[in-house]
Scaffold this motif. Structure first.
Motif, PDB file in Angstrom:
ATOM      1  N   UNK A 235       0.820  -1.211   0.000  1.00  0.00           N
ATOM      2  CA  UNK A 235       0.000   0.000   0.000  1.00  0.00           C
ATOM      3  C   UNK A 235       0.856   1.263   0.000  1.00  0.00           C
ATOM      4  N   UNK A 236       2.072   1.179   0.531  1.00  0.00           N
ATOM      5  CA  UNK A 236       2.991   2.332   0.549  1.00  0.00           C
ATOM      6  C   UNK A 236       3.704   2.518  -0.790  1.00  0.00           C
ATOM      7  N   UNK A 237       3.680   1.468  -1.641  1.00  0.00           N
ATOM      8  CA  UNK A 237       4.395   1.538  -2.910  1.00  0.00           C
ATOM      9  C   UNK A 237       3.647   2.392  -3.923  1.00  0.00           C
ATOM     10  N   UNK A 238       4.337   2.724  -5.015  1.00  0.00           N
ATOM     11  CA  UNK A 238       3.754   3.588  -6.052  1.00  0.00           C
ATOM     12  C   UNK A 238       3.112   2.811  -7.189  1.00  0.00           C
ATOM     13  N   UNK A 239       3.165   1.489  -7.131  1.00  0.00           N
ATOM     14  CA  UNK A 239       2.672   0.694  -8.257  1.00  0.00           C
ATOM     15  C   UNK A 239       1.174   0.888  -8.494  1.00  0.00           C
ATOM     16  N   UNK A 240       0.803   0.853  -9.756  1.00  0.00           N
ATOM     17  CA  UNK A 240      -0.617   0.907 -10.136  1.00  0.00           C
ATOM     18  C   UNK A 240      -1.200  -0.501 -10.297  1.00  0.00           C
ATOM     19  N   UNK A 241      -0.337  -1.506 -10.181  1.00  0.00           N
ATOM     20  CA  UNK A 241      -0.780  -2.890 -10.359  1.00  0.00           C
ATOM     21  C   UNK A 241      -1.558  -3.355  -9.128  1.00  0.00           C
ATOM     22  N   UNK A 242      -2.309  -4.463  -9.302  1.00  0.00           N
ATOM     23  CA  UNK A 242      -3.065  -5.046  -8.206  1.00  0.00           C
ATOM     24  C   UNK A 242      -2.186  -5.973  -7.373  1.00  0.00           C
ATOM     25  N   UNK A 243      -2.656  -6.278  -6.174  1.00  0.00           N
ATOM     26  CA  UNK A 243      -2.063  -7.334  -5.350  1.00  0.00           C
ATOM     27  C   UNK A 243      -3.124  -8.421  -5.195  1.00  0.00           C
ATOM     28  N   UNK A 244      -2.929  -9.528  -5.888  1.00  0.00           N
ATOM     29  CA  UNK A 244      -3.875 -10.642  -5.862  1.00  0.00           C
ATOM     30  C   UNK A 244      -3.412 -11.639  -4.803  1.00  0.00           C
ATOM     31  N   UNK A 245      -4.292 -11.922  -3.835  1.00  0.00           N
ATOM     32  CA  UNK A 245      -3.934 -12.790  -2.711  1.00  0.00           C
ATOM     33  C   UNK A 245      -4.797 -14.046  -2.759  1.00  0.00           C
ATOM     34  N   UNK A 246      -4.146 -15.175  -3.052  1.00  0.00           N
ATOM     35  CA  UNK A 246      -4.833 -16.462  -3.113  1.00  0.00           C
ATOM     36  C   UNK A 246      -4.568 -17.191  -1.797  1.00  0.00           C
ATOM     37  N   UNK A 247      -5.598 -17.302  -0.971  1.00  0.00           N
ATOM     38  CA  UNK A 247      -5.440 -17.918   0.335  1.00  0.00           C
ATOM     39  C   UNK A 247      -6.793 -18.356   0.864  1.00  0.00           C
ATOM     40  N   UNK A 248      -6.749 -19.218   1.866  1.00  0.00           N
ATOM     41  CA  UNK A 248      -7.975 -19.711   2.499  1.00  0.00           C
ATOM     42  C   UNK A 248      -8.416 -18.714   3.580  1.00  0.00           C
ATOM     43  N   UNK A 249      -8.677 -17.494   3.172  1.00  0.00           N
ATOM     44  CA  UNK A 249      -8.996 -16.436   4.141  1.00  0.00           C
ATOM     45  C   UNK A 249     -10.292 -16.756   4.885  1.00  0.00           C
ATOM     46  N   UNK A 250     -10.234 -16.570   6.182  1.00  0.00           N
ATOM     47  CA  UNK A 250     -11.405 -16.719   7.031  1.00  0.00           C
ATOM     48  C   UNK A 250     -11.590 -15.427   7.807  1.00  0.00           C
ATOM     49  N   UNK A 251     -12.837 -15.041   8.000  1.00  0.00           N
ATOM     50  CA  UNK A 251     -13.112 -13.788   8.712  1.00  0.00           C
ATOM     51  C   UNK A 251     -12.947 -14.018  10.220  1.00  0.00           C
ATOM     52  N   UNK A 252     -11.716 -14.351  10.618  1.00  0.00           N
ATOM     53  CA  UNK A 252     -11.418 -14.668  12.007  1.00  0.00           C
ATOM     54  C   UNK A 252     -10.700 -13.495  12.686  1.00  0.00           C
ATOM     55  N   UNK A 253     -10.164 -13.719  13.871  1.00  0.00           N
ATOM     56  CA  UNK A 253      -9.496 -12.646  14.606  1.00  0.00           C
ATOM     57  C   UNK A 253      -8.284 -12.120  13.837  1.00  0.00           C
ATOM     58  N   UNK A 254      -7.533 -13.010  13.208  1.00  0.00           N
ATOM     59  CA  UNK A 254      -6.373 -12.561  12.432  1.00  0.00           C
ATOM     60  C   UNK A 254      -6.805 -11.640  11.297  1.00  0.00           C
ATOM     61  N   UNK A 255      -7.893 -12.009  10.629  1.00  0.00           N
ATOM     62  CA  UNK A 255      -8.409 -11.175   9.540  1.00  0.00           C
ATOM     63  C   UNK A 255      -8.851  -9.812  10.076  1.00  0.00           C
ATOM     64  N   UNK A 256      -9.563  -9.800  11.185  1.00  0.00           N
ATOM     65  CA  UNK A 256     -10.050  -8.536  11.752  1.00  0.00           C
ATOM     66  C   UNK A 256      -8.893  -7.659  12.210  1.00  0.00           C
ATOM     67  N   UNK A 257      -7.893  -8.268  12.846  1.00  0.00           N
ATOM     68  CA  UNK A 257      -6.711  -7.503  13.272  1.00  0.00           C
ATOM     69  C   UNK A 257      -5.973  -6.928  12.071  1.00  0.00           C
ATOM     70  N   UNK A 258      -5.877  -7.728  11.006  1.00  0.00           N
ATOM     71  CA  UNK A 258      -5.209  -7.280   9.788  1.00  0.00           C
ATOM     72  C   UNK A 258      -5.951  -6.097   9.170  1.00  0.00           C
ATOM     73  N   UNK A 259      -7.258  -6.174   9.196  1.00  0.00           N
ATOM     74  CA  UNK A 259      -8.083  -5.100   8.650  1.00  0.00           C
ATOM     75  C   UNK A 259      -7.872  -3.804   9.436  1.00  0.00           C
ATOM     76  N   UNK A 260      -7.811  -3.915  10.761  1.00  0.00           N
ATOM     77  CA  UNK A 260      -7.594  -2.745  11.607  1.00  0.00           C
ATOM     78  C   UNK A 260      -6.205  -2.155  11.375  1.00  0.00           C
TER      79      UNK A 260
END
Length: 384
Positions: A235-260
């Motif tokens: 997010x700090x970089x200047x690239x206009x490209x996307x960051x595609x994240x392939x993972x078994x994401x779950x809306x758990x505490x780790x996800x919520x902490x990451x969002x914050x």
């Protein structure tokens, strides 16, 4: 006929997973080459049936769901079955190969039984399971003690990383551990999907992604894979490209902490796209990425890193020994606070420079990590 019993994977036919893929490829090669090795593979199941796959004898082990203790129970139950089979069939040349260090506190007892029947005990210590953030302090302590006792009782430790081998020899030198290094393998064949494939087109359209216009992350959604650092730095970089994240994401505490911590929902470049189980599609997604970000810092040779080096043109790796021993000079390396600068530098690389990285990384996989090479080395080891 040499008999080799493998315990610790969920079994074959494999779906997806490091040890499962390893066992699949090892038995597949053995069935083609007729190496005079008979593999016996434990398989986690809901029944106790036996079957043949890749000319290997596969025996199902049914265990209750005990949370983190399930894997421990499974390994012990499988080992009991192996010892009973060796005894009943009067096998004199058995090697028992246990993947990962989950049953150390029980190993002394079973090692005596294996020794009684003339069986060798080989162990793959895997990575630093006791460092994984998902475990509480008590479970971490168990994993560390278990690793110590597995090392103590092993006749040979087969390490898939030179850094892991060094760690085993130094941290447990009081046991004078016997070790050898055999890497994990990787598929280096190109994707069978053409650019106009409909499945590929549907995936690209669904996630609004374009060829060569995205960076890629593939891996388990756990803190030690450094998602927070990679997302923040991207997010700090200047690239206009996307960051595609392939993972078994779950809306758990780790996800919520990451969002914050990152507020990644405010950055339209960040795209969590779920999992991709179609291996040909995943290969093609890797091939068409501009670059790959790898943040794993726990474990040995990581399968997703090998796949990235095999298929993705440009690889940006967290600068730890497990990654640099594989990537060598065919990748770029970052610290947790300077990835954004490396991404900015990657944006201005010439086509020739990227092609140079691509050629070198592909060659590393072809010469050092092909499944044929790895299987040959295991065949030689077991037949010695």
């Amino acid at each position: 006929m040499k008999n080799v019993f493998i315990i610790g994977s969920k079994g074959i036919p494999s779906n997806y997973g490091g040890f499962e893929t390893f066992v699949e490829k090892l038995t597949e090669y053995n069935s083609i080459e007729e190496t005079q090795i008979k593999y016996h593979i434990s398989c986690l199941s809901d029944n106790k049936e036996e079957f043949e796959h890749n000319s290997a004898r596969c025996f199902n082990v049914n265990v209750p769901n005990l949370g983190p203790a399930k894997a421990v129970y499974y390994d012990i139950a499988a080992l009991k079955k192996v010892i009973a089979y060796i005894k009943t069939n009067e096998i004199k040349d058995a090697t028992v190969y246990i993947l990962a260090c989950r049953i150390g506190p029980f190993m002394g007892h079973y090692k005596k039984q294996l020794k009684k029947y003339g069986a060798e005990l080989f162990i793959n210590p895997d990575g630093h399971e006791w460092k994984r953030a998902k475990w509480n302090w008590l479970i971490r302590k168990y994993w560390k003690i278990s690793e110590q006792l597995m090392v103590k009782h092993a006749d040979l430790l087969v390490c898939d990383s030179l850094n892991i081998e060094k760690y085993i020899r130094e941290d447990y030198k009081q046991y004078q551990p016997q070790t050898t290094y055999i890497a994990y393998g990787a598929d280096n064949s190109n994707s069978s999907l053409l650019d106009n494939n409909q499945t590929l087109a549907d995936w690209l359209n669904k996630h609004q992604v374009k060829f060569n216009d995205y960076y890629l992350i593939v891996g388990r959604f756990v803190p030690e894979n450094n998602y927070e650092a990679m997302i923040k730095e991207f997010m700090k970089s200047d690239t206009k490209k996307d960051l595609v994240i392939i993972t078994n994401v779950e809306k758990n505490k780790f996800y919520q902490d990451l969002l914050v911590e990152t507020n990644f929902l405010d950055d339209k470049r960040i795209k969590f796209v779920g999992t991709v189980y179609d291996q040909e599609l995943l290969k093609k997604i890797r091939e068409e990425a501009y670059g790959y970000l790898h943040g794993h810092e726990v474990g040995g040779t990581n399968p997703s890193l090998l796949e990235a080096l095999a298929f993705t043109k440009l690889n940006l790796l967290l600068d730890v020994g497990f990654n640099s021993e594989v990537g060598q000079t065919a990748a770029l390396y970052w610290k947790k606070d300077d990835l954004h600068e490396l991404i900015n530098q990657a944006e201005i690389l010439t086509g020739d420079e990227i092609q140079m990285f691509d050629k070198e990384s592909t060659e590393i996989i072809r010469t050092s990590y092909s499944w044929t090479k790895i299987s040959n080395e295991y065949t030689s080891l077991f037949k010695q």
